[in-house]
Design a protein around this motif. Structure first.
Motif, mmCIF file in Angstrom:
data_model
loop_
_atom_site.group_PDB
_atom_site.id
_atom_site.type_symbol
_atom_site.label_atom_id
_atom_site.label_comp_id
_atom_site.label_asym_id
_atom_site.label_seq_id
_atom_site.Cartn_x
_atom_site.Cartn_y
_atom_site.Cartn_z
ATOM 1 N N ARG A 186 82.303 20.108 25.849
ATOM 2 C CA ARG A 186 81.037 19.788 26.025
ATOM 3 C C ARG A 186 80.196 19.686 27.088
ATOM 4 N NH1 ARG A 186 83.264 16.490 22.076
ATOM 5 N NH2 ARG A 186 81.945 14.938 22.803
ATOM 6 N N THR A 187 80.834 18.891 27.779
ATOM 7 C CA THR A 187 80.011 18.858 29.207
ATOM 8 C C THR A 187 80.984 18.696 30.825
ATOM 9 O OG1 THR A 187 78.384 17.061 27.895
ATOM 10 C CG2 THR A 187 78.894 17.187 30.307
ATOM 11 N N LEU A 188 80.247 19.187 30.901
ATOM 12 C CA LEU A 188 81.059 19.498 32.805
ATOM 13 C C LEU A 188 80.340 19.328 33.796
ATOM 14 C CD1 LEU A 188 83.933 20.170 34.029
ATOM 15 C CD2 LEU A 188 83.620 22.737 33.984
ATOM 16 N N GLY A 189 79.277 17.900 34.141
ATOM 17 C CA GLY A 189 78.947 17.491 34.993
ATOM 18 C C GLY A 189 79.025 17.521 36.077
ATOM 19 N N HIS A 190 78.222 17.938 37.306
ATOM 20 C CA HIS A 190 79.307 17.934 38.623
ATOM 21 C C HIS A 190 78.326 18.350 39.086
ATOM 22 C CE1 HIS A 190 79.833 21.306 41.902
ATOM 23 N NE2 HIS A 190 80.854 20.501 41.827
ATOM 24 N N GLN A 191 78.514 17.083 40.574
ATOM 25 C CA GLN A 191 77.719 17.329 42.091
ATOM 26 C C GLN A 191 78.408 16.922 42.817
ATOM 27 O OE1 GLN A 191 74.123 14.302 41.657
ATOM 28 N NE2 GLN A 191 74.439 14.052 43.559
ATOM 29 N N GLY A 192 78.446 17.552 43.689
ATOM 30 C CA GLY A 192 79.011 17.712 45.013
ATOM 31 C C GLY A 192 80.823 17.450 44.904
ATOM 32 N N ASP A 193 80.963 16.600 45.198
ATOM 33 C CA ASP A 193 82.743 16.447 45.072
ATOM 34 C C ASP A 193 82.996 15.820 44.111
ATOM 35 O OD1 ASP A 193 83.343 17.587 47.102
ATOM 36 O OD2 ASP A 193 83.517 15.793 48.644
ATOM 37 N N TRP A 194 82.080 15.946 42.629
ATOM 38 C CA TRP A 194 82.198 14.747 41.386
ATOM 39 C C TRP A 194 82.579 15.653 40.431
ATOM 40 C CZ3 TRP A 194 84.410 10.511 41.396
ATOM 41 C CH2 TRP A 194 84.283 9.279 42.571
ATOM 42 N N VAL A 195 82.685 15.336 39.764
ATOM 43 C CA VAL A 195 82.882 16.504 38.116
ATOM 44 C C VAL A 195 83.392 15.682 37.055
ATOM 45 C CG1 VAL A 195 84.476 18.013 36.531
ATOM 46 C CG2 VAL A 195 83.498 18.959 39.274
ATOM 47 N N PHE A 196 81.789 15.508 35.843
ATOM 48 C CA PHE A 196 82.951 14.333 34.581
ATOM 49 C C PHE A 196 82.930 15.625 33.437
ATOM 50 C CE2 PHE A 196 80.371 12.400 31.251
ATOM 51 C CZ PHE A 196 81.631 11.861 30.761
#
Length: 125
Positions: free
Chosen positions: A42-52
């Protein structure tokens, strides 16, 4: 200043990284409940070396997963567990490491994860 962070969080994650993250999630879930559900992302938040990741767990037929026969069976019977899986990942070399997870959360278990782990808050939105 918020706009660049939001835009960065919206950047598509590479298909190989997405597959690796889902694989790590499957392994973690299987260790906890002895089942490997299909994850409907449903959500795959991504920035740099991080994923939620926020996903709904389903059986192979696409129905919500049943916790029958798992350590969460009694919690399911009492309505104390959801069909969701939420996790925070960080790049580790060429792969991804599970930083923290919530299996079957019934509240916002990830509310403090950005501060606790130093992850960008924009990925949680």
């Amino acid at each position: 200043m918020i706009l660049p962070l939001v835009a960065a969080a919206a950047v598509e994650i590479a298909p190989a990284d997405r597959a690796a993250i889902i694989d790590v999630a499957h392994q973690a879930i299987a260790r906890r409940i002895g089942k490997t559900p299909r994850l409907l992302v449903r959500t795959l938040g991504h920035q740099g070396d991080w994923v939620f990741l926020v996903a709904t767990m389903q059986d192979k037929a696409g129905r919500p997963i049943s916790y029958a026969g798992t350590p969460l069976a009694s919690a399911e019977a009492e309505g104390m567990v959801s069909k969701d899986y939420v996790a925070l990942f960080r790049r580790a070399g060429n792969g991804w490491r599970l930083v923290e997870e919530a299996l079957g959360p019934t509240d916002v278990a990830w509310a403090g994860w950005a501060a606790k782990h130093g992850a960008p808050s924009s990925i949680f939105g």
